[in-house]
Design an enzyme around this catalytic site. Structure first.
Site, PDB file in Angstrom:
ATOM      1  N   HIS A 163      -5.110  -4.491   0.214  1.00 20.49           N
ATOM      2  CA  HIS A 163      -6.273  -4.785   1.235  1.00 20.49           C
ATOM      3  C   HIS A 163      -7.197  -5.894   0.703  1.00 20.49           C
ATOM      4  CE1 HIS A 163      -8.541  -1.735  -0.878  1.00 20.49           C
ATOM      5  NE2 HIS A 163      -9.404  -2.452  -0.530  1.00 20.49           N
TER       6      HIS A 163
ATOM      7  N   ARG B  11       0.726  11.014 -20.476  1.00 23.20           N
ATOM      8  CA  ARG B  11       1.149  12.516 -19.899  1.00 23.20           C
ATOM      9  C   ARG B  11       2.618  12.825 -20.030  1.00 23.20           C
ATOM     10  NH1 ARG B  11       0.355   8.576 -16.055  1.00 23.20           N
ATOM     11  NH2 ARG B  11       1.981   8.270 -14.773  1.00 23.20           N
TER      12      ARG B  11
ATOM     13  N   HIS C 295      -3.298  -7.465 -24.421  1.00 23.82           N
ATOM     14  CA  HIS C 295      -1.874  -7.507 -24.050  1.00 23.82           C
ATOM     15  C   HIS C 295      -1.029  -7.637 -25.598  1.00 23.82           C
ATOM     16  CE1 HIS C 295      -1.325  -7.477 -19.988  1.00 23.82           C
ATOM     17  NE2 HIS C 295      -2.493  -7.941 -19.739  1.00 23.82           N
TER      18      HIS C 295
ATOM     19  N   HIS D 171      -8.932   1.444 -18.618  1.00 23.03           N
ATOM     20  CA  HIS D 171      -8.458   2.810 -18.162  1.00 23.03           C
ATOM     21  C   HIS D 171      -7.158   3.039 -19.028  1.00 23.03           C
ATOM     22  CE1 HIS D 171      -4.867   4.363 -15.911  1.00 23.03           C
ATOM     23  NE2 HIS D 171      -5.456   5.304 -15.877  1.00 23.03           N
TER      24      HIS D 171
ATOM     25  N   SER E 172      -6.516  11.496 -19.836  1.00 27.64           N
ATOM     26  CA  SER E 172      -6.833  10.317 -18.892  1.00 27.64           C
ATOM     27  C   SER E 172      -8.391   9.802 -19.165  1.00 27.64           C
ATOM     28  CB  SER E 172      -6.864  10.568 -17.641  1.00 27.64           C
ATOM     29  OG  SER E 172      -7.162   9.808 -16.658  1.00 27.64           O
TER      30      SER E 172
END
Length: 284
Positions: free
Chosen positions: A184, A124, A154, A120, A106
């Site tokens: 939110h 896994r 992309h 990011h 990660s």
């Protein structure tokens, strides 16, 4: 299956080594009086059960303000909450037999220059007595968006997907758009990428090959963008924009991110789990 687990774990460690070497080389390529950044490597252990890994964090570099590249291989018994969550996703037999094994890498990078995008990436493999699967992806998180950078990122991920499945890019881009949305705030965390989970086509070799392709494509997708933007002059206003965007990133990781929740629930080293948080952030 033990041999397959070993192969997957070895690959994630190799990917970690490749990325950390590339990032340190990028630090070396920038002239400056301050020494180039270097990773501090700390072994990690799972509090309950077994296994651990390496937490590699660079702080205050010439290019990277903070970047972490973690690799781990852990095993044990899932908590009741984690087992229920996986059962709700359709993992067979997990509540009756909550043993698990997981390995992965990660990465989160927060940059010095606000014109360089944060990023990011993770890949896994997960195993339970009733199932195995792969997951991962990469997504770009610029505070100052450039259409050229978004398209190039992309396009590189699309090429990686197309080599393994004609529908992979469309499916996994849409999944990333949905997964990295902040309800939110009613907005996306960044400009997206790809995300996949629970990948088990029945062909372990094919799914592992795709996961390796995602890992290999990361540097091809990201390094050209920071090469393009790292020398762009920036203002205090740009820095303020960057810090506010980091606050958005922190909100998502603490409230919604599946990996953060699993890491804390499964008893992994909290410093490694929360490595993704930015070094500085602010809120308007």
């Amino acid at each position: 299956m033990d041999d397959l687990k070993t192969r997957a774990s070895d690959w994630f460690h190799q990917l970690r080594d490749t990325i950390t070497a590339a990032f340190e080389a990028a630090e070396d390529s920038i002239p400056g009086d301050a020494p180039p950044g270097r990773f501090e490597v700390t072994p990690t252990r799972r509090a309950e059960g077994g296994g651990g890994g390496l937490m590699s964090v660079m702080r205050g570099g010439r290019l990277f303000e903070k970047v972490g590249v973690n690799v781990s291989t852990v095993h044990g018994t899932l908590s009741d909450g984690a087992a229920r969550s996986m059962a709700s996703r359709g993992v067979p037999g997990i509540e009756a037999d909550p043993r698990f094994w997981a390995s992965g890498v990660s990465l989160v990078a927060h940059m010095q220059n606000p014109h360089c995008p944060a990023v990011h990436m993770n890949t896994r493999m997960f195993w339970t007595p009733g199932a195995w699967w792969f997951g991962g992806g990469a997504d770009l998180n610029p505070c100052i968006e450039y259409d050229q950078d978004t398209a190039q990122f992309h396009d590189t991920l699309r090429a990686a997907c197309d080599a393994h499945g004609a529908d992979y890019y469309g499916r996994f881009k849409a999944w990333a758009d949905e997964y990295f949305y902040i309800p939110h705030r009613k907005r996306a965390r960044g400009v997206g990428g790809i995300f996949y989970d629970d990948l088990n086509t029945g062909d372990w070799e094919a799914d592992f090959a795709f996961t390796r392709e995602v890992g290999r494509s990361f540097l091809l997708a990201f390094l050209p963008l920071i090469d393009r933007r790292r020398d762009t002059p920036f203002t205090e206003g740009d820095r303020d924009t960057q810090l506010i965007h980091r606050g958005l990133y922190a909100e998502y990781n603490l409230v919604y991110d599946r990996g953060t929740k699993f890491g804390l629930e499964s008893g992994h080293d909290p410093a490694a789990v929360l490595m993704s948080l930015p070094p500085l952030a602010r809120w308007p």
